[in-house]
Design a protein around this motif. Structure first.
Motif, PDB file in Angstrom:
ATOM      1  N   LEU A  26       0.872  -1.135  -0.010  1.00  0.00           N
ATOM      2  CA  LEU A  26      -0.020  -0.111   0.139  1.00  0.00           C
ATOM      3  C   LEU A  26       0.891   1.238  -0.114  1.00  0.00           C
ATOM      4  N   TYR A  27       1.794   1.202   0.696  1.00  0.00           N
ATOM      5  CA  TYR A  27       2.661   2.425   0.875  1.00  0.00           C
ATOM      6  C   TYR A  27       3.366   2.704  -0.371  1.00  0.00           C
ATOM      7  N   TYR A  28       3.980   1.665  -1.165  1.00  0.00           N
ATOM      8  CA  TYR A  28       4.574   1.839  -2.139  1.00  0.00           C
ATOM      9  C   TYR A  28       3.897   2.145  -3.520  1.00  0.00           C
ATOM     10  N   LYS A  29       2.702   1.457  -3.516  1.00  0.00           N
ATOM     11  CA  LYS A  29       1.832   1.642  -4.818  1.00  0.00           C
ATOM     12  C   LYS A  29       1.098   3.016  -4.684  1.00  0.00           C
ATOM     13  N   ASN A  30       0.823   3.532  -3.579  1.00  0.00           N
ATOM     14  CA  ASN A  30       0.173   4.851  -3.478  1.00  0.00           C
ATOM     15  C   ASN A  30       1.233   5.809  -2.998  1.00  0.00           C
ATOM     16  N   CYS A  31       1.955   6.318  -4.040  1.00  0.00           N
ATOM     17  CA  CYS A  31       2.897   7.156  -3.788  1.00  0.00           C
ATOM     18  C   CYS A  31       2.226   8.445  -2.969  1.00  0.00           C
ATOM     19  N   ASP A  32       2.711   8.422  -1.643  1.00  0.00           N
ATOM     20  CA  ASP A  32       2.273   9.573  -1.059  1.00  0.00           C
ATOM     21  C   ASP A  32       2.477  11.146  -1.032  1.00  0.00           C
ATOM     22  N   MET A  33       1.993  11.892  -0.830  1.00  0.00           N
ATOM     23  CA  MET A  33       2.452  13.227  -1.018  1.00  0.00           C
ATOM     24  C   MET A  33       3.907  13.585  -0.482  1.00  0.00           C
ATOM     25  N   GLY A  34       4.656  13.873  -1.471  1.00  0.00           N
ATOM     26  CA  GLY A  34       6.092  13.882  -1.263  1.00  0.00           C
ATOM     27  C   GLY A  34       6.827  12.893  -0.811  1.00  0.00           C
ATOM     28  N   GLU A  35       6.439  11.632  -0.974  1.00  0.00           N
ATOM     29  CA  GLU A  35       7.067  10.517  -0.625  1.00  0.00           C
ATOM     30  C   GLU A  35       8.283  10.398  -1.756  1.00  0.00           C
ATOM     31  N   MET A  36       9.348   9.833  -1.288  1.00  0.00           N
ATOM     32  CA  MET A  36      10.304   9.300  -2.180  1.00  0.00           C
ATOM     33  C   MET A  36      10.222   7.807  -2.150  1.00  0.00           C
ATOM     34  N   SER A  37       9.902   7.431  -3.201  1.00  0.00           N
ATOM     35  CA  SER A  37       9.318   6.225  -3.700  1.00  0.00           C
ATOM     36  C   SER A  37      10.452   5.042  -3.766  1.00  0.00           C
ATOM     37  N   CYS A  38      11.712   5.500  -4.573  1.00  0.00           N
ATOM     38  CA  CYS A  38      12.641   4.677  -4.570  1.00  0.00           C
ATOM     39  C   CYS A  38      14.062   4.929  -3.557  1.00  0.00           C
ATOM     40  N   ASN A  39      15.065   5.347  -4.309  1.00  0.00           N
ATOM     41  CA  ASN A  39      16.345   5.955  -3.673  1.00  0.00           C
ATOM     42  C   ASN A  39      15.990   6.947  -2.583  1.00  0.00           C
ATOM     43  N   PRO A  40      16.720   7.048  -1.448  1.00  0.00           N
ATOM     44  CA  PRO A  40      16.638   8.057  -0.434  1.00  0.00           C
ATOM     45  C   PRO A  40      17.432   9.162  -0.862  1.00  0.00           C
ATOM     46  N   SER A  41      17.600   9.553  -1.990  1.00  0.00           N
ATOM     47  CA  SER A  41      18.561  10.779  -2.435  1.00  0.00           C
ATOM     48  C   SER A  41      18.174  11.428  -3.658  1.00  0.00           C
ATOM     49  N   PHE A  42      18.595  12.811  -3.636  1.00  0.00           N
ATOM     50  CA  PHE A  42      18.013  13.973  -4.495  1.00  0.00           C
ATOM     51  C   PHE A  42      19.101  14.408  -5.274  1.00  0.00           C
TER      52      PHE A  42
END
Lengths: 676, 468
Positions: free
Chosen positions: A76-92
């Motif tokens: 649920l967490y991954y499929k529903n990209c939550d607002m501002g969620e970083m869905s994959c790698n923890p870097s920008f």
């Protein structure tokens, strides 16, 4: 009305006021999806003064534990990209991506500022190469980033957040259903019931979420069907892409003693132009670690290839962020780097960057444990793959509005891109343009000489993509001028003119620009012969020559820097030398002086072609001078300008000339008809 | 009064500024408009804001020709001041021109050398660039001029065709040259790819030394390109024909050969050794190419001061020759003294090398061994001699000036050779004009600058793009 969150008391008043004015409760812009594209998009439209609704799945998840062993929650967490969620790698950031963040920030976007407050390790990549290709990059605290982003969004004036998932688009009847006028929300667990059959009306709609059109087996199955069907009925060309994510590791079970630590920069460079420092103290930055795969890892992968979902399927995966399976197949016998990246200051979860895979969980465990330092590692969550539909972006105008449906905009992964930064960049452009469209104003279009954002959108809309598109410096032909350091000077004023950048930031930029220009012109006025410079400043890397050069021109030589020059001209350069930030920017400008002058001609040539617009409704199939292939390509892409037509592969020079001629005549006839 | 002057000054200033802006926005381009290849008259068009400057510089005057009138002018190369040609200049000031911008047409003699001279001169003018395909037509369109040319196909595809011709020329070119260019292009492309990979994938790339390799490769290519382009800058060859020198020992039939080529008794022929003293020149058309034959004195040790001078001239002529026909008397050798034949051949060739001042020609000198007087020996001997020489890697031709045997073969061989030489000259001409002067300069300088900066790669990129 839907469940809205507004944090500011005074805003509530304004909102109420507007509410009464809008008798049909319509929003100006509806943004579907609260990912990186959605948040930037909604904020951009709101900054522009439009009344915006951001529709996202689940708001209440703030502060909820991220990882639980139960798969359902993770799913649920991954499929529903939550607002501002970083869905994959923890870097920008990264190479090319850092450029995008800087440009988004120059347009007053959110992600740069939020990266500055949520980062836990900052590191500029490519530091040994020229500043034009420096890649600003930072590890984020996953939670912090999301919380900060949500705070920002919830405190944005003019912006309401609605909870729910979109079931369908509402199209204006008649006119072949070519104008969108709102969205219908699905009735499910998360949505509060609305009157009028859950319809939210808006004058323009931005779709930023790819999952809504994924078929089958998903949590929002009911919702998907309607939207997917509508998109199908509108005859959008749809393709399918895949991507993957690595397993997450429990940091407490990793033996770091054997691994190479990766430190952050001693002096972190902030992403945003309004910050001079980042929030975290330099010595408090987290560590990353580097390890390598080995032949044992490879043999485990090779033996189990038949079980890998990615290998079995023939859908295009990300070439530049390949799964470990494809790395083993493609680069047999080579060890691959794995960066162990912390997911947060208070989190022990480790993201092993470089081993995304779709192998069964038990194989993943044995693969991970074959790697140095990970002998006893526990998986917090196995890696998995995602497939998603994307809409061929050649069906979009450069404003990101679809050509088929007026007022419908698309941004993000749905256009075939990969990466947070690419999504955010499209988001901000779709946001401002959806708002400008509602106001009846011309769109903000950045061209290839304006920035990487322009390159990204031009590539997508004229060439399309057959694999997940990610940004590279090599995609930008004018990269020596499109540097991360000068994004504000390139873009902020342009954005201010259309109302995307607020007064405060614009003033800050103009103030800096004045100081900067003063410093530049001062350096230009210092003119001596090269020998003169050599003697005055004791420069070893300069040849003896009578050629007169300005101080700025001396900086072209990489062996000369401002501190050398300031030794002989302390009074003149004191302003520059006192301000480190100014000094580095002046120095970089000087470095590229030569190259930029050379590119100016190409840029003006490009812009001249870009100013020659082609009519939208031109029927290319009826133009006899084009061959079949050209007809086909031009009809798919429908280039907006002669410039973009010239960039489509396989369109010959002679056809372009003929096209010019034809269009010229065509326009004249149209004017004639109108006058009659 | 004061305000009037002031107002005038302001106007001038504004005009100056707007001109500057226009200059920045519009480039000036030039192209051969009458198609490549030798023709009676060639038309070279220049258009853009810098056109007037180019015309003034090239005619060495400050006055422009009368607009829209054909004016006969001397055309000079700006950098050297050399006269390139005398031709008609037509000057069309904006907006009354085909493109709507300032435009000049140079009607010059249609020889390759003249065209090259004009193009080189134009390229020397600051701010002028070779036009890309369709440039003129596009400008005409942009300035609203295209409708004047209602006639289909007048201006529209000329430049696209030129581009096609250029490609065709490349395709038809001598295999080994095109392979060379392809090789350069390929290695440059690889360099670009390597550098871009190190920029975009610096995290993933573990191998060091990529940039160093690129630096080496580029330096090497720069060196090769430089010598390639500069060596062949010999407009003279194209203007006056390929310089072919007939050389060899005395009394082998050099003068007879010359007379055979030009079909008239141009040189005195006698059985006495050392008849020819001075160099005798005759221009002959071989297979459609102008060839300048020089008959020289036979080389031998001599005490006669006049003959000595003749031999000196012969040697100096050989050193500047594009091609040498080394004539030998077949009847003086047989299979047994083949060694001495070879020796004397090599001696003559090496002798001229010793005296050679110009090192450039040293390596490139091309020659053909002509075995004369085949009528005096048996065919079998002649063939065996030829075989021996051919095995040594020397091109050989057997003839008889007396009976005319083998002359047809020789002419055929020569015309093939001339074709090669002309084509190799033609190509760099086309090729060179594709280079922008700035790029060439920066490319030359790449060996002195470091590749590791991201700037240099742009240069390679541009060079690769333009050179392709």
């Amino acid at each position: 009305m839907a469940y809205e969150i507004r944090n500011l008391q005074k805003l509530r008043f304004i909102e109420k006021f507007r509410y009464r004015l809008c008798h049909d409760l319509a929003y100006d812009v509806i943004v579907v999806g609260g990912g990186h594209a959605g948040t930037e998009c909604a904020a951009a439209a709101a900054r522009n003064g439009s009344r915006v609704a951001l529709i996202t799945h689940d708001l209440t998840k703030i502060g909820r534990p991220i990882y639980q062993k139960s798969k359902a929650v993770i799913f649920l967490y991954y499929k529903n990209c939550d607002m501002g969620e970083m869905s994959c790698n923890p870097s920008f950031g990264g190479i090319g991506k850092g450029h995008l963040i800087r440009e988004i920030d120059a347009l007053d976007g959110l992600c740069g500022r939020i990266c500055d407050t949520s980062g836990i390790q900052y590191k500029v990549l490519n530091k040994r190469k020229g500043p034009a290709v420096w890649g600003l990059r930072a590890q984020m605290d996953r939670n912090l980033y999301r919380v900060n982003m949500q705070k920002e969004i919830l405190n944005t004036p003019n912006l309401s957040v609605l909870q729910g998932s979109v079931a369908d688009l509402i199209l204006l009847p008649g006119m072949n259903k070519r104008i969108v006028e709102g969205v219908q929300l699905a009735i499910n667990f998360y949505t509060y019931k609305l009157a009028d059959g859950n319809i939210v009306k808006g004058r323009s709609v931005v779709l930023t979420t790819g999952n809504t059109i994924v078929h089958g087996g998903r949590i929002n199955e009911v919702a998907s069907v309607g939207l997917a069907k509508t998109i199908e009925d509108l005859k959008f060309n749809i393709g399918r892409l895949k991507t993957g994510t690595p397993p997450r590791l429990d940091g407490k079970t990793i033996d770091y003693s054997k691994l190479v630590p990766q430190y952050g920069d001693e002096k972190p460079i902030p992403f945003s132009f309004i910050n001079r420092t980042v929030k975290i103290k330099p010595d408090e930055q987290s560590l990353c670690f580097l390890t390598l795969t080995n032949p044992l890892t490879h043999s485990i992968v090779t033996k189990n290839l038949h079980l890998s979902q990615h290998v079995r399927e023939e859908i295009r995966g990300p070439r530049y962020c390949p799964s470990i399976e494809s790395k083993v197949i493609r680069f047999n016998g080579r060890n691959h780097q794995i960066f162990l990246e912390p997911e947060g200051l208070n989190s022990s979860v480790i993201y092993p960057n470089g081993i995304s895979c779709t192998l069964p969980e038990d194989v993943q465990i044995s693969m991970v444990r074959s790697i140095d330092g990970l002998k006893d590692a526990e998986l917090v969550q196995p890696g998995y793959g995602v497939e998603y539909d994307y809409i061929d972006p050649r069906q979009l105008k450069p404003s990101l509005e679809t050509r088929k449906v007026s007022r419908l905009f698309l941004a993000g992964q749905i256009n075939g891109t990969t990466g947070y930064e690419e999504a955010a960049a499209q988001g901000i452009i779709a946001g401002i343009n959806s708002s400008l469209k509602v106001k009846g104003m011309p769109p903000l279009i950045l061209d290839r000489a304006d920035g990487y954002i322009g390159v990204l959108i031009d590539d997508l809309t004229t060439r399309g993509t057959s694999e997940p598109y990610r940004m590279f410096t090599s995609r930008a032909e004018f990269r020596l001028r499109l540097r991360p350091d000068n994004a504000d000077l390139r873009l902020t004023e342009k954005a201010y003119k259309v109302g995307l950048v607020n007064e405060q930031r614009f003033k800050k930029m103009t103030k800096f620009k004045a100081t900067f220009n003063k410093a530049i012109s001062m350096l230009k006025e210092l003119r001596f012969s090269e020998s003169g410079w050599k003697e005055r400043c004791n420069l070893s890397g300069v040849r003896h020559s009578g050629e007169f050069k300005s101080g700025l021109e001396m900086l072209i030589n990489s062996r000369v820097n401002l501190s050398d020059i300031s030794k002989s001209f302390p009074a003149e350069l004191s302003n520059i030398m006192e301000d480190d930030y100014l000094r580095s920017r002046v120095e970089i400008e000087g470095n590229y002086l030569n190259a930029i002058e050379r590119q100016d001609k190409d840029v003006s040539e490009l812009r001249r072609l870009e100013h020659m617009t082609l009519p939208d409704n031109l029927d290319y199939t009826k133009l006899g001078f084009l061959d079949e292939e050209e007809k086909d390509k031009l009809s798919t892409v429908v280039p907006q300008t002669l410039g973009s037509a010239s960039r489509i592969d396989g369109i010959s020079a002679s056809s372009l000339v003929q096209l010019l001629k034809f269009v010229k005549k065509y326009k004249e006839t149209k004017i004639l008809e109108r006058n009659l | 009064m004061l305000t009037a002057i002031h107002g005038w000054k302001v106007k001038q200033w504004v005009r100056f500024c707007s001109n500057q802006v226009q200059d920045l926005l519009r480039s000036t381009v030039f192209a051969v408009s009458s198609g490549h290849g030798v023709s009676g008259v060639s038309v070279i068009r220049v258009t853009g804001p810098k056109t007037s400057q180019a015309v003034k510089l090239m005619t060495k005057t400050n006055n422009l020709p009368k607009p829209r009138y054909a004016s006969l002018k001397k055309i000079y190369q700006p950098s050297t001041g050399d006269l390139v040609d005398k031709g008609l200049i037509l000057w069309f000031p904006a907006p009354n021109s085909f493109t709507g911008e300032d435009l000049a047409e140079f009607h010059v003699h249609g020889g390759s050398a003249v065209i090259e001279g004009i193009l080189t001169s134009l390229q020397e003018v600051d701010g002028l660039y070779p036009a890309m395909a369709g440039d003129f037509t596009r400008r005409a369109f942009e300035n609203g001029k295209l409708d004047l040319t209602e006639v289909e196909g007048l201006g529209d595809l000329i430049h696209a065709q030129t581009e096609a011709q250029r490609k065709q020329a490349i395709r038809q070119m001598d295999g080994h040259l095109s392979q060379l260019y392809k090789k350069w292009s390929k290695s440059l492309l690889k360099c670009v790819a390597d550098i871009e990979a190190t920029i975009d994938f610096s995290e993933d790339i573990i191998e060091d030394g990529i940039l160093e390799n690129v630096q080496d490769t580029v330096t090497q290519i720069a060196k090769e390109v430089r010598s390639h382009l500069e060596d062949r800058r010999k407009g003279e060859k194209l203007r006056s024909g390929v310089n072919v020198v007939i050389a060899g020992p005395p009394n082998v039939g050099k003068s007879s050969l010359l007379n055979l080529f030009c079909q008239r008794p141009a040189a005195i022929v006698s059985p006495v050794e050392g008849t020819t003293r001075d160099v005798v020149e005759t221009a002959v058309n071989i297979g459609g190419y102008p060839v300048l034959f020089s008959d020289t004195a036979g080389i031998r040790p001599s005490m006669d001061p006049v003959e000595k001078e003749g031999i000196k001239r012969a040697k100096s002529r050989m050193s500047t020759a594009d091609f040498i026909l080394l004539v030998l008397d077949l009847s003086k050798y047989d299979v047994s003294n083949m060694a001495s034949l070879l020796e004397s051949t090599l001696k003559i060739l090496s002798k001229h090398k010793d005296d050679n001042m110009d090192i450039h020609h040293d390596e490139n000198i091309d020659y053909l061994i002509v075995l004369n007087k085949v009528d005096l020996v048996s065919n079998e001997v002649a063939l065996r001699m030829k075989e021996t020489l051919t095995n040594k890697g020397m091109d050989t031709c057997i003839i008889s000036c007396e009976t005319g045997d083998g002359i047809e073969n020789l002419t055929k061989f020569l015309s093939e050779k001339m074709k090669d030489m002309y084509d190799t000259e033609m190509f760099p001409l086309i090729y060179k004009s594709m280079w922008r002067p700035g790029d060439r300069e920066s490319f030359y300088n790449t060996d002195s600058t470091s590749i590791s900066s991201d700037g240099s790669i742009e240069v390679i990129r541009i060079v690769h793009k333009n050179g392709r």
